[in-house]
Design a protein around this motif. Structure first.
Motif, PDB file in Angstrom:
ATOM      1  N   MET A 178       0.819  -1.211   0.000  1.00  0.00           N
ATOM      2  CA  MET A 178       0.000   0.000   0.000  1.00  0.00           C
ATOM      3  C   MET A 178       0.854   1.261   0.000  1.00  0.00           C
ATOM      4  O   MET A 178       0.578   2.210  -0.740  1.00  0.00           O
ATOM      5  CB  MET A 178      -0.920  -0.018   1.216  1.00  0.00           C
ATOM      6  N   GLU A 179       1.920   1.283   0.822  1.00  0.00           N
ATOM      7  CA  GLU A 179       2.683   2.519   0.944  1.00  0.00           C
ATOM      8  C   GLU A 179       3.538   2.809  -0.289  1.00  0.00           C
ATOM      9  O   GLU A 179       4.011   3.928  -0.466  1.00  0.00           O
ATOM     10  CB  GLU A 179       3.550   2.473   2.198  1.00  0.00           C
ATOM     11  N   ASN A 180       3.736   1.781  -1.139  1.00  0.00           N
ATOM     12  CA  ASN A 180       4.483   1.985  -2.381  1.00  0.00           C
ATOM     13  C   ASN A 180       3.597   1.898  -3.620  1.00  0.00           C
ATOM     14  O   ASN A 180       4.101   1.983  -4.742  1.00  0.00           O
ATOM     15  CB  ASN A 180       5.617   0.968  -2.479  1.00  0.00           C
ATOM     16  N   ALA A 181       2.282   1.728  -3.415  1.00  0.00           N
ATOM     17  CA  ALA A 181       1.309   1.650  -4.507  1.00  0.00           C
ATOM     18  C   ALA A 181       1.750   0.631  -5.553  1.00  0.00           C
ATOM     19  O   ALA A 181       1.683   0.882  -6.758  1.00  0.00           O
ATOM     20  CB  ALA A 181       1.091   3.018  -5.138  1.00  0.00           C
ATOM     21  N   ALA A 182       2.192  -0.541  -5.073  1.00  0.00           N
ATOM     22  CA  ALA A 182       2.660  -1.597  -5.978  1.00  0.00           C
ATOM     23  C   ALA A 182       2.219  -2.957  -5.437  1.00  0.00           C
ATOM     24  O   ALA A 182       2.288  -3.194  -4.234  1.00  0.00           O
ATOM     25  CB  ALA A 182       4.179  -1.560  -6.104  1.00  0.00           C
ATOM     26  N   PRO A 183       1.774  -3.871  -6.294  1.00  0.00           N
ATOM     27  CA  PRO A 183       1.372  -5.205  -5.830  1.00  0.00           C
ATOM     28  C   PRO A 183       2.549  -5.942  -5.189  1.00  0.00           C
ATOM     29  O   PRO A 183       3.720  -5.649  -5.475  1.00  0.00           O
ATOM     30  CB  PRO A 183       0.910  -5.910  -7.108  1.00  0.00           C
ATOM     31  N   ALA A 234       0.877   3.489 -15.517  1.00  0.00           N
ATOM     32  CA  ALA A 234       2.013   4.392 -15.682  1.00  0.00           C
ATOM     33  C   ALA A 234       2.138   5.345 -14.499  1.00  0.00           C
ATOM     34  O   ALA A 234       3.243   5.720 -14.095  1.00  0.00           O
ATOM     35  CB  ALA A 234       1.863   5.178 -16.980  1.00  0.00           C
ATOM     36  N   VAL A 235       1.005   5.749 -13.926  1.00  0.00           N
ATOM     37  CA  VAL A 235       0.996   6.631 -12.762  1.00  0.00           C
ATOM     38  C   VAL A 235       0.402   5.855 -11.595  1.00  0.00           C
ATOM     39  O   VAL A 235      -0.695   5.311 -11.700  1.00  0.00           O
ATOM     40  CB  VAL A 235       0.174   7.913 -13.031  1.00  0.00           C
ATOM     41  N   ARG A 236       1.130   5.783 -10.479  1.00  0.00           N
ATOM     42  CA  ARG A 236       0.698   5.009  -9.317  1.00  0.00           C
ATOM     43  C   ARG A 236       0.189   5.935  -8.226  1.00  0.00           C
ATOM     44  O   ARG A 236       0.900   6.828  -7.780  1.00  0.00           O
ATOM     45  CB  ARG A 236       1.862   4.171  -8.795  1.00  0.00           C
ATOM     46  N   GLY A 237      -1.046   5.694  -7.807  1.00  0.00           N
ATOM     47  CA  GLY A 237      -1.619   6.535  -6.773  1.00  0.00           C
ATOM     48  C   GLY A 237      -2.589   5.766  -5.900  1.00  0.00           C
ATOM     49  O   GLY A 237      -2.679   4.542  -5.962  1.00  0.00           O
ATOM     50  N   ASN A 238      -3.315   6.508  -5.072  1.00  0.00           N
ATOM     51  CA  ASN A 238      -4.340   5.911  -4.214  1.00  0.00           C
ATOM     52  C   ASN A 238      -5.524   6.864  -4.143  1.00  0.00           C
ATOM     53  O   ASN A 238      -5.608   7.817  -4.922  1.00  0.00           O
ATOM     54  CB  ASN A 238      -3.771   5.584  -2.825  1.00  0.00           C
ATOM     55  N   VAL A 239      -6.436   6.623  -3.199  1.00  0.00           N
ATOM     56  CA  VAL A 239      -7.682   7.402  -3.177  1.00  0.00           C
ATOM     57  C   VAL A 239      -7.462   8.862  -2.823  1.00  0.00           C
ATOM     58  O   VAL A 239      -8.316   9.708  -3.109  1.00  0.00           O
ATOM     59  CB  VAL A 239      -8.695   6.773  -2.186  1.00  0.00           C
ATOM     60  N   ILE A 240      -6.337   9.202  -2.214  1.00  0.00           N
ATOM     61  CA  ILE A 240      -6.113  10.603  -1.822  1.00  0.00           C
ATOM     62  C   ILE A 240      -4.959  11.260  -2.580  1.00  0.00           C
ATOM     63  O   ILE A 240      -4.694  12.438  -2.371  1.00  0.00           O
ATOM     64  CB  ILE A 240      -5.859  10.726  -0.308  1.00  0.00           C
ATOM     65  N   CYS A 241      -4.288  10.476  -3.443  1.00  0.00           N
ATOM     66  CA  CYS A 241      -3.144  11.039  -4.158  1.00  0.00           C
ATOM     67  C   CYS A 241      -3.007  10.351  -5.503  1.00  0.00           C
ATOM     68  O   CYS A 241      -2.748   9.140  -5.564  1.00  0.00           O
ATOM     69  CB  CYS A 241      -1.870  10.865  -3.326  1.00  0.00           C
ATOM     70  N   ARG A 242      -3.151  11.105  -6.579  1.00  0.00           N
ATOM     71  CA  ARG A 242      -3.113  10.497  -7.908  1.00  0.00           C
ATOM     72  C   ARG A 242      -1.727   9.995  -8.275  1.00  0.00           C
ATOM     73  O   ARG A 242      -1.588   8.971  -8.921  1.00  0.00           O
ATOM     74  CB  ARG A 242      -3.588  11.522  -8.958  1.00  0.00           C
ATOM     75  N   GLU A 247       5.239  12.205  -4.662  1.00  0.00           N
ATOM     76  CA  GLU A 247       5.434  12.483  -3.237  1.00  0.00           C
ATOM     77  C   GLU A 247       6.667  11.756  -2.708  1.00  0.00           C
ATOM     78  O   GLU A 247       7.407  12.294  -1.881  1.00  0.00           O
ATOM     79  CB  GLU A 247       4.192  12.069  -2.452  1.00  0.00           C
ATOM     80  N   VAL A 248       6.895  10.531  -3.191  1.00  0.00           N
ATOM     81  CA  VAL A 248       8.082   9.778  -2.777  1.00  0.00           C
ATOM     82  C   VAL A 248       9.353  10.544  -3.132  1.00  0.00           C
ATOM     83  O   VAL A 248      10.311  10.594  -2.346  1.00  0.00           O
ATOM     84  CB  VAL A 248       8.096   8.382  -3.437  1.00  0.00           C
ATOM     85  N   ARG A 249       9.354  11.167  -4.288  1.00  0.00           N
ATOM     86  CA  ARG A 249      10.553  11.882  -4.742  1.00  0.00           C
ATOM     87  C   ARG A 249      10.887  13.085  -3.861  1.00  0.00           C
ATOM     88  O   ARG A 249      12.033  13.551  -3.839  1.00  0.00           O
ATOM     89  CB  ARG A 249      10.400  12.307  -6.204  1.00  0.00           C
ATOM     90  N   ARG A 250       9.919  13.575  -3.110  1.00  0.00           N
ATOM     91  CA  ARG A 250      10.183  14.690  -2.204  1.00  0.00           C
ATOM     92  C   ARG A 250      11.110  14.282  -1.069  1.00  0.00           C
ATOM     93  O   ARG A 250      11.693  15.133  -0.399  1.00  0.00           O
ATOM     94  CB  ARG A 250       8.872  15.226  -1.640  1.00  0.00           C
ATOM     95  N   HIS A 251      11.223  12.979  -0.839  1.00  0.00           N
ATOM     96  CA  HIS A 251      12.044  12.479   0.267  1.00  0.00           C
ATOM     97  C   HIS A 251      13.351  11.865  -0.200  1.00  0.00           C
ATOM     98  O   HIS A 251      14.019  11.169   0.563  1.00  0.00           O
ATOM     99  CB  HIS A 251      11.253  11.440   1.069  1.00  0.00           C
ATOM    100  N   GLU A 252      13.721  12.096  -1.454  1.00  0.00           N
ATOM    101  CA  GLU A 252      14.996  11.581  -1.922  1.00  0.00           C
ATOM    102  C   GLU A 252      16.123  12.265  -1.173  1.00  0.00           C
ATOM    103  O   GLU A 252      16.037  13.448  -0.830  1.00  0.00           O
ATOM    104  CB  GLU A 252      15.128  11.805  -3.436  1.00  0.00           C
ATOM    105  N   PRO A 253      17.200  11.531  -0.893  1.00  0.00           N
ATOM    106  CA  PRO A 253      18.305  12.103  -0.098  1.00  0.00           C
ATOM    107  C   PRO A 253      18.879  13.354  -0.739  1.00  0.00           C
ATOM    108  O   PRO A 253      18.949  13.483  -1.967  1.00  0.00           O
ATOM    109  CB  PRO A 253      19.345  10.978  -0.082  1.00  0.00           C
ATOM    110  N   ILE A 254      19.280  14.287   0.096  1.00  0.00           N
ATOM    111  CA  ILE A 254      19.926  15.514  -0.359  1.00  0.00           C
ATOM    112  C   ILE A 254      21.432  15.314  -0.239  1.00  0.00           C
ATOM    113  O   ILE A 254      21.946  14.953   0.817  1.00  0.00           O
ATOM    114  CB  ILE A 254      19.481  16.732   0.467  1.00  0.00           C
TER     115      ILE A 254
END
Length: 264
Positions: A178-183, A234-242, A247-254
């Motif tokens: 669920m947290e990665n929107a992938a089976p 092609a685009v992975r999302g859930n009911v609150i985020c298309r 959003e994952v990319r916002r947490h990529e290491p700096i």
């Protein structure tokens, strides 16, 4: 594509385990079959010498899986002990088109496993029939970092051979999907194993989970060969985020190149 599992009571005899794999492939049409952790030999070992003896059977086991891959036109992900020099890894072999594409070595070992196995050092994804697949093994499920890293590496789906007895791993697996929107395809074993004063009971209940963490296949505590049709938008999302990956990319290491200069 039909992704699935073959679950059985793993024995210490390689020939018997291969018979169960072929029985599953005969009875269920699968494009990709995930088998349990350590399904060549069983899970418990008296000492390092007995583990090394089991690992020496791995090449023959792989040859047999390659032949089954050719015969049934499927890919197979199977858990086995893999020896490299003096080290033995708890590994998953990825077989497709009658050849081994490579191995994933379990990164996170239990206290019991640390007495015998060497932990893996590299997270990996594999291309299986055009799909980028993150492979992991059992206790790795308890570390979300493993799956987030595989997601950043392009994983569209996760496959996980496991050996567990308690119910917690099933809950963790659903969350990882669920947290990665992938089976996620999870294959456990059944039965009981004993070694000296240790007894391990395995609950089965393998399954395919959707990108929403929903079980798509029935539960069973005995032999089970089952699959589910999966698709990969092609685009992975859930009911609150298309677009969850945005959003994952916002947490990529700096990465810092020099003082005062931060770039992503």
């Amino acid at each position: 594509m039909r992704w699935g599992i073959i679950q059985w009571d793993v024995q210490r005899r390689m020939e018997e385990n291969l018979h169960q794999v072929e029985h599953g492939l005969q009875t269920t049409a699968l494009d990709v079959a995930v088998l349990p952790e350590m399904c060549l030999s069983g899970y418990l070992f008296q000492d390092a010498a007995h583990l090394a003896q089991a690992a020496r059977e791995a090449p023959l086991f792989l040859e047999a899986l390659e032949a089954l891959s050719r015969q049934y036109d499927c890919a197979i992900i199977a858990g086995l002990p893999r020896q490299e020099g003096k080290r033995v890894y708890n590994s998953a072999a990825v077989v497709d088109a009658a050849r081994c594409l490579g191995f994933y070595d379990k990164l996170h070992l239990s206290d019991l496993e640390k007495k015998l196995f060497t932990p893996g050092e590299k997270n990996r994804v594999f291309t299986i029939r055009g799909v980028t697949v993150g492979v992991s093994i059992c206790f790795d499920l308890w570390f979300p970092e493993v799956y987030r890293e595989q997601t950043r590496m392009g994983a569209q789906l996760f496959c996980c051979p496991v050996n567990f007895g308690g119910p917690q791993t099933l809950s963790v697996a659903a969350v990882r999907a669920m947290e990665n929107a992938a089976p996620l395809v999870l294959c456990n074993r059944t039965g009981t194993e004993r070694m000296e004063n240790i007894q391990a009971d395995f609950r089965g209940e393998s399954g395919v989970f959707s990108s929403f963490g929903q079980r798509l296949t029935p539960k069973a505590t005995g032999f089970l060969a089952v699959g589910a049709e999966l698709s990969f938008p092609a685009v992975r999302g859930n009911v609150i985020c298309r677009d969850l990956l945005a959003e994952v990319r916002r947490h990529e290491p700096i990465h810092t190149n020099k003082v005062g200069d931060k770039t992503t």
